[in-house]
Design an enzyme around this catalytic site. Structure first.
Site, PDB file in Angstrom:
ATOM      1  CG  HIS A  59       3.262  21.455   8.914  1.00 39.92           C
ATOM      2  ND1 HIS A  59       3.457  22.453  10.346  1.00 39.92           N
ATOM      3  CD2 HIS A  59       3.009  21.652   8.203  1.00 39.92           C
ATOM      4  CE1 HIS A  59       2.402  23.153   8.981  1.00 39.92           C
ATOM      5  NE2 HIS A  59       1.539  22.759   8.575  1.00 39.92           N
ATOM      6  CG  HIS A  61      -1.662  21.105   5.308  1.00 35.89           C
ATOM      7  ND1 HIS A  61      -3.013  21.541   6.021  1.00 35.89           N
ATOM      8  CD2 HIS A  61      -0.347  21.455   5.683  1.00 35.89           C
ATOM      9  CE1 HIS A  61      -2.219  22.394   6.316  1.00 35.89           C
ATOM     10  NE2 HIS A  61      -0.493  22.704   6.348  1.00 35.89           N
ATOM     11  CD  GLN A 154      -4.961  27.535   4.481  1.00 36.17           C
ATOM     12  OE1 GLN A 154      -5.197  26.050   4.217  1.00 36.17           O
ATOM     13  NE2 GLN A 154      -4.209  28.385   4.357  1.00 36.17           N
ATOM     14  CG  HIS A 212       0.045  27.048   9.156  1.00 38.24           C
ATOM     15  ND1 HIS A 212      -0.062  26.033   9.601  1.00 38.24           N
ATOM     16  CD2 HIS A 212       0.463  26.081   7.630  1.00 38.24           C
ATOM     17  CE1 HIS A 212      -0.895  24.948   8.715  1.00 38.24           C
ATOM     18  NE2 HIS A 212       0.105  24.969   7.845  1.00 38.24           N
ATOM     19  CD  GLU A 215       3.601  28.604   4.316  1.00 39.89           C
ATOM     20  OE1 GLU A 215       2.589  28.618   5.035  1.00 39.89           O
ATOM     21  OE2 GLU A 215       3.863  27.372   3.328  1.00 39.89           O
ATOM     22  CG  ASP A 311       3.948  22.371   4.416  1.00 42.95           C
ATOM     23  OD1 ASP A 311       2.083  21.764   5.182  1.00 42.95           O
ATOM     24  OD2 ASP A 311       3.867  22.898   4.185  1.00 42.95           O
ATOM     25  CD1 TRP A 317      -0.621  25.924  -1.045  1.00 41.27           C
ATOM     26  CD2 TRP A 317      -1.591  23.806  -0.538  1.00 41.27           C
ATOM     27  NE1 TRP A 317      -1.253  26.517  -0.295  1.00 41.27           N
ATOM     28  CE2 TRP A 317      -2.483  25.346   0.208  1.00 41.27           C
ATOM     29  CE3 TRP A 317      -2.205  22.969   0.512  1.00 41.27           C
ATOM     30  CZ2 TRP A 317      -3.447  25.354   0.582  1.00 41.27           C
ATOM     31  CZ3 TRP A 317      -3.664  23.202   0.367  1.00 41.27           C
ATOM     32  CH2 TRP A 317      -4.591  24.280   1.519  1.00 41.27           C
TER      33      TRP A 317
HETATM   34 FE   FE2 Z   1       1.083  23.538   6.313  1.00 36.31          FE
END
Ligand code: FE2
Length: 436
Positions: A59, A61, A154, A212, A215, A311, A317
């Site tokens: 997982h 991005h 997203q 996802h 979350e 991630d 993030w």
């Molecule tokens: Fe993610």
């Protein structure tokens, strides 16, 4: 013809020692003690260190990786500000910049023995710029890293105008897996509707699903249940993966017990992202502050394949990270309190064999006939590798050495003490039970 590669005197994750591995034509031709040296082969002495199949990140991005500070940093540190910040950055992205950052990250990955990544790619962009960029990166890195892409809406499949058509376009362009984000849709009903549509789309195209899912710290969010239901109804089973599942941390135990059983019965997989869950979840709490990671040991006990993902690395993030899946395993181990020897070993599996299964990697593992991929770690056991975030002495892909790192060794100048310090200790390693 490429030379054979013979790695001698390795320890394997299953506890076998003194093992030689012979790579020929990209595959392991033989694995066992005291193999004969083929004429002309390159021979490398593993020195008794641990040779593991490569790390796999289930997982990630990659379209956002290494963009920290662009166009500004995340002040609140929350998931929602991260999503807003990514929305500010998206119109400013260029294909060249995304490719350059992604390639740089893949360099980090190889140096860390991370040779397969499943990356979500945001499809909520009329230009599908990140999709084009990451498809190009996938092509460029193919000789040394397997990149699997997930079409990720997203901003919400139903909430973001045109997202469904963009997601289908991304799949037509060659993106591998169907993504989703049901908890970010406008209502619970629309979240459930998005799960149904996306799973039906995957079933119709013979694709895998990785969403996802929940979350959130909201214990009332019910999309994990819906995803498990669709995995079962459409007979997708282990081709479906739920990522994050953080709502499960906050759920009532009675409901969570039912849900774990439903997830297991559906055959779907689960991915926790410990570094990100521990920093983004519980963000609205005072004290006690929740950890937010999903119920990893409980899911594993029920027979669910669970992986730990990275991630994010240096993006809107998360400002930290360096492609180190042993750091991910260590955080997962701590957050889930998986400190027993067998539990630690499960955390190593969660960044190697389990994500390989989730991605459906062909020929992954240490058996004759498998792809000759692996990483030589400066540790004697998987547990020691996690404890030390062990140096990656050697990284091999298809029987070719792709990266070498110097062993971690400090020179001391202490009165009456040895001049060097070695953080690996055989007596400690010997005390650790053989994995299984
Ligand atoms: Fe993610």
């Amino acid at each position: 013809m490429p030379r054979d590669l013979l790695i001698r005197h390795a320890t394997l994750p299953d506890g076998r020692t003194g093992i030689d591995l012979l790579a020929r034509d990209g595959r392991f031709a033989a694995i066992g003690p005291a193999l004969p040296v083929p004429e002309g082969a390159e021979v490398i002495d593993a020195g008794g260190w641990l040779f593991s199949p490569p790390f796999v990140d289930a997982h990630f991005h990659l379209d956002a990786a290494l963009s920290h500070g662009l166009p500004r940093v995340n002040d609140s540190g929350t998931l929602l500000e991260g999503i807003r910040l990514w929305g500010e950055l998206k119109p400013l992205l260029t294909e060249e910049a995304v490719i350059e950052r992604a390639l740089a990250y893949c360099d980090w990955a190889v140096a860390r023995g991370l040779l397969a990544i499943r990356s979500h790619v945001d499809v909520c962009d009329e230009r599908l710029l990140a999709v084009r960029a990451l498809l190009e990166v996938k092509r460029l890195v193919a000789p040394y890293l397997t990149l699997q892409l997930v079409a990720f809406p997203q901003d919400g499949l139903l909430r973001s105008p045109g997202a469904e058509a963009l997601l289908e376009r991304a799949l037509a362009m060659g993106v591998d897996v169907v993504g989703g984000i049901p908890h970010h849709e406008r209502t619970a009903a629309e979240g459930a509707e998005s799960v149904r549509r996306l799973c039906e789309l995957a079933a119709a195209h013979g694709l895998r699903v990785d969403m996802h899912c929940d979350e959130t710290d909201d214990p009332a969010s019910r999309h994990v249940e819906t995803l498990a239901y669709q995995a079962q109804r459409l007979k997708l089973h282990d081709r479906v993966t739920g990522s994050h599942l953080t709502s499960m941390h906050s759920m009532d135990n009675a409901y969570a017990a039912k849900l774990v059983a439903l997830v297991a019965a559906s055959g779907m997989n689960a991915i926790a992202n410990p570094l990100i869950n521990i920093t983004l979840q519980g963000r609205y709490d005072t004290y006690p502050r929740r950890r937010g990671m999903t119920r990893v040991p409980e899911l594993m006990d029920a027979g669910v394949t669970v992986a730990f993902g990275h991630d994010c690395v240096m993006d809107p993030w998360y400002a930290l990270g360096s492609a180190d899946m042993l750091e991910v395993a260590s955080m997962g181990l701590h957050v889930a309190q998986m400190t027993g020897q067998a539990a630690q070993r499960r955390c190593f599996d969660a960044v190697t064999t389990n994500p390989a299964r989730i991605l459906g990697l062909e020929g992954y593992g240490l058996e004759a006939g498998c792809r000759a991929d692996g990483v030589l770690l400066q540790a004697r056991t998987p547990q020691e590798a996690i404890r030390l975030r062990a140096a990656r002495l050697l990284v091999v892909r298809g029987g070719t050495v792709m990266s070498r790192s110097a062993p971690a060794l400090a020179q001391l100048a202490l009165p009456g003490r040895p001049s060097s310090v070695d953080f690996t200790r055989q007596d400690v390693a010997a005390a650790q039970t053989p994995p299984r």
